[in-house]
Design an enzyme around this catalytic site. Structure first.
Site, short mmCIF file in Angstrom:
data_model
loop_
_atom_site.label_atom_id
_atom_site.label_comp_id
_atom_site.label_asym_id
_atom_site.label_seq_id
_atom_site.Cartn_x
_atom_site.Cartn_y
_atom_site.Cartn_z
N GLN A 1 -3.40 16.80 2.88
CA GLN A 1 -3.32 15.86 1.77
C GLN A 1 -4.59 15.95 0.92
OE1 GLN A 1 -3.33 11.46 2.52
NE2 GLN A 1 -1.36 11.55 1.46
N GLU B 1 -8.89 4.61 -4.67
CA GLU B 1 -7.74 4.53 -5.56
C GLU B 1 -7.59 3.16 -6.19
OE1 GLU B 1 -4.39 7.53 -4.33
OE2 GLU B 1 -4.96 6.32 -2.62
N PHE C 1 0.87 -1.17 0.00
CA PHE C 1 0.00 0.00 0.00
C PHE C 1 0.90 1.22 0.00
CE2 PHE C 1 -3.73 2.28 2.22
CZ PHE C 1 -4.37 2.47 1.02
N HIS D 1 -6.67 14.19 -2.00
CA HIS D 1 -6.86 12.92 -2.70
C HIS D 1 -7.23 13.24 -4.14
CE1 HIS D 1 -8.54 9.00 -3.69
NE2 HIS D 1 -8.12 8.51 -2.53
N HIS E 1 -8.47 15.70 1.90
CA HIS E 1 -8.64 14.35 2.44
C HIS E 1 -8.12 14.16 3.86
CE1 HIS E 1 -9.02 10.06 2.57
NE2 HIS E 1 -7.71 9.83 2.53
N ARG F 1 -0.19 9.98 -4.86
CA ARG F 1 -1.38 10.80 -4.65
C ARG F 1 -1.12 12.27 -4.96
NH1 ARG F 1 -4.59 9.40 0.88
NH2 ARG F 1 -5.62 7.62 -0.02
N LEU G 1 -15.03 10.04 -1.88
CA LEU G 1 -13.91 9.38 -2.57
C LEU G 1 -14.35 8.29 -3.54
CD1 LEU G 1 -11.12 8.85 0.11
CD2 LEU G 1 -11.49 10.77 -1.44
N ARG H 1 1.39 11.86 3.95
CA ARG H 1 1.04 10.70 4.79
C ARG H 1 1.21 9.41 4.01
NH1 ARG H 1 -3.66 7.65 5.68
NH2 ARG H 1 -4.85 8.95 4.22
#
Length: 566
Positions: free
Chosen positions: A226, A245, A112, A228, A341, A276, A242, A376
């Site tokens: 952040q 992803e 991830f 997204h 996000h 991202r 969202l 992050r």
């Protein structure tokens, strides 16, 4: 007694630690605990368990986290989280959480983001929801009292120490005075102050930031937010929701309004599998330069994938778009745009126990700062809740038990009471919701994915006008309850968070991670500092401790071949 404000993953984990230690605890949340923001987290939770890649280690997890933070994370905080991660997973197992497992019973882990090894444990595509349910179940077993639907308006402070909190019931307006030895603030971040956000209405409006600052605490790096890359544009009440992803990970293609697959201009090697921040910047640039869709977005297309793939690998995305837009993603593309996000900055805390400038006040989860820096690492936010929920619960318990007496302050309570009274008597022409929208428009226009000095200063000027208009609000509770009063406090929180964000964004004259300054397009080594903000002292610079050799030696480039990079 210790008061926990916020009943998401961070708040509940702290409350559980306190209850297990035999300390009286009360957890208070403004929305039902089953519906906390933690439940939205899908991807997974990080820990160097080594179940899939035995060569993984907490040191490598720390190295990946620090590298991805663009060197703005506190190495000591990172060390605590990565060292404590396996225990955090163990706690969830002890509470009965069902992780995805391999055939031989090992916890399954997957790649991830920019992780060197597979270290993200998960439960389907609803990991956060499963964690939240597990923590609620454990809190129920321990008989932790949880007050849902109570809005905390102010922390009670006297002589630099917290004494408790004041608030009201969202349904009937009943006032609460809660006396406590210590308070743990776990009420989330401030991403709702942008027009498009993955947070839902009336959550993450900056409550933690305002409560802490008004109590005498400071904020660290509020400008580091952040974005997204894929939030939906319509309907208006769900803008920013969202699109996972995984849609790009399974082979989704990004196109502009001209039909061009534009990622080859920004990352020709990784294309849609890029990071991202890079994908968000690419989409933003296409829209800003006039190649966006009529509604101000870009197209994410998965319709070329086999229908079976979409139904089995992207069921949530399919159902969400069907519910919200009556859109069949097996046939048509999705219109998306970057969405706010995650708050990577937050309340200034000490690394070892997340205590603040105010004695007895702690902050954890997205309310706090120190772990994520300027970007992050995917899956780190959920493990942070568990590690610091435990550590801070222990620290608050020790602090509470060290007190020989519990002070009170009639003046602090009177001030909190009159603050609500004044708002309930307010009958000005300004609409609270309209002013919230004005702040969101200002932040979207002037502090979005890309910023520059002229735009930030324009944003500060607009904010000053909004702050002036806030003096003339009208607050009108009705038969449905006291939501309008809550919105007035949300507005105060949003305004304070917006000012902190804009002033810090102006001060950070460089491009680093999520913070893109078009007038300062390069990373500046001299700005490898944390920016600490308060309304009284403005912004001060705080140096970051050195990274230990055992971690820095592992901070190599991580191969991202075939991986979706978060």
């Amino acid at each position: 007694m210790v008061l926990v404000i916020g009943t998401g993953g961070a708040g509940l984990r702290a409350a559980i630690e306190l209850a297990e230690a035999g300390v009286d605890v009360l957890a208070v949340g403004k929305r039902p605990k089953e519906d906390a923001h933690t439940a939205l987290a899908a991807g997974g939770i990080n820990a160097a368990l080594g179940t899939m890649d035995p060569e993984d280690s907490w040191q490598q997890h720390a190295a990946d986290t620090l590298k991805e933070s663009y060197l703005l994370a506190d190495p000591r905080t990172v060390e605590l989280v990565t060292q404590g991660a396996a225990r955090g997973i163990g706690d969830l197992e002890r509470y009965g959480m069902a992780f995805a497992r391999e055939e031989d019973g090992r916890i399954s882990q997957r790649f991830f983001g920019a992780h060197k090894f597979r270290r993200t444990a998960f439960s389907g595509d609803y990991t956060g929801l499963e964690i939240q349910r597990t923590l609620i179940r454990r809190a129920d077993q321990l008989k932790v009292p949880v007050l849902d639907g109570v809005y905390i308006t102010r922390l009670l402070v006297h002589d630099g120490a917290v004494l408790g909190a004041y608030g009201f019931d969202l349904t009937n307006g009943t006032r609460y005075v809660i006396h406590a030895d210590a308070v743990i603030l776990a009420a989330g971040g401030h991403t709702r102050i942008w027009r498009r956000t993955s947070s839902r209405r009336d959550e993450n409006t900056g409550d933690s930031f305002r409560l802490a600052v008004e109590a005498g605490a400071r904020l660290r790096d509020p400008e580091l937010v952040q974005f997204h890359p894929s939030g939906i544009i319509e309907p208006e009440n769900a803008a920013g929701t969202l699109v996972s992803e995984a849609a790009r990970g399974e082979g989704g293609i990004l196109r502009n309004a001209l039909g061009e697959r534009f990622m080859n201009r920004y990352d020709p090697v990784r294309m849609e599998l890029s990071t991202r921040d890079r994908v968000a910047l690419a989409s933003y640039t296409e829209i800003k330069e006039g190649r966006g869709t009529p509604k101000g977005g870009v197209w994410l297309d998965v319709s070329h994938l086999p229908r079976q793939t979409i139904m089995t690998r992207l069921p949530r995305v399919y159902q969400t778009l069907l519910d919200l837009q009556m859109l069949d993603i097996t046939r048509e593309p999705i219109e998306i745009a970057p969405t706010a996000h995650y708050s990577m900055g937050g309340v200034w805390v000490r690394h070892e126990d997340h205590s603040t400038d105010v004695r007895g006040l702690y902050a954890i989860g997205e309310a706090s700062s120190g772990l994520h820096g300027a970007n992050r690492l995917g899956g780190n936010s959920l493990i942070e809740l568990l590690v610091f929920g435990r550590i801070t619960g222990q620290a608050a318990a020790a602090y509470s038990q060290s007190l020989t007496a519990q002070p009170r302050s009639a003046s602090a309570i009177a001030h909190a009471r009159s603050e609500i009274d004044d708002l309930l008597e307010a009958d000005g022409p300004e609409n609270v919701r309209a002013l919230q929208r004005a702040i969101r428009n200002t932040m979207t226009e002037h502090a979005g994915v890309v910023r520059d000095e002229q735009s930030i200063r324009a944003g500060l000027a607009e904010l000053a006008v909004i702050e002036k208009r806030m003096e003339d609000v009208g607050v009108h509770p009705d038969i449905a309850g006291f939501q309008d009063l809550a919105h007035a406090f949300d507005l105060k929180s949003a305004a304070l968070s917006a000012r902190a964000t804009l002033e810090a964004a102006l001060e950070r004259r460089e491009t680093r991670g999520c913070h893109n300054r078009s007038d300062y397009p390069h990373l500046d080594p001299a700005q490898q500092v944390n920016l600490v903000w308060s309304p009284t002292t403005g912004i001060t610079r705080e140096s970051i401790p050195a990274i230990p050799d055992e971690i820095s030696s592992l901070m190599a480039e991580v191969s991202t071949d075939g991986k979706l990079v978060e």
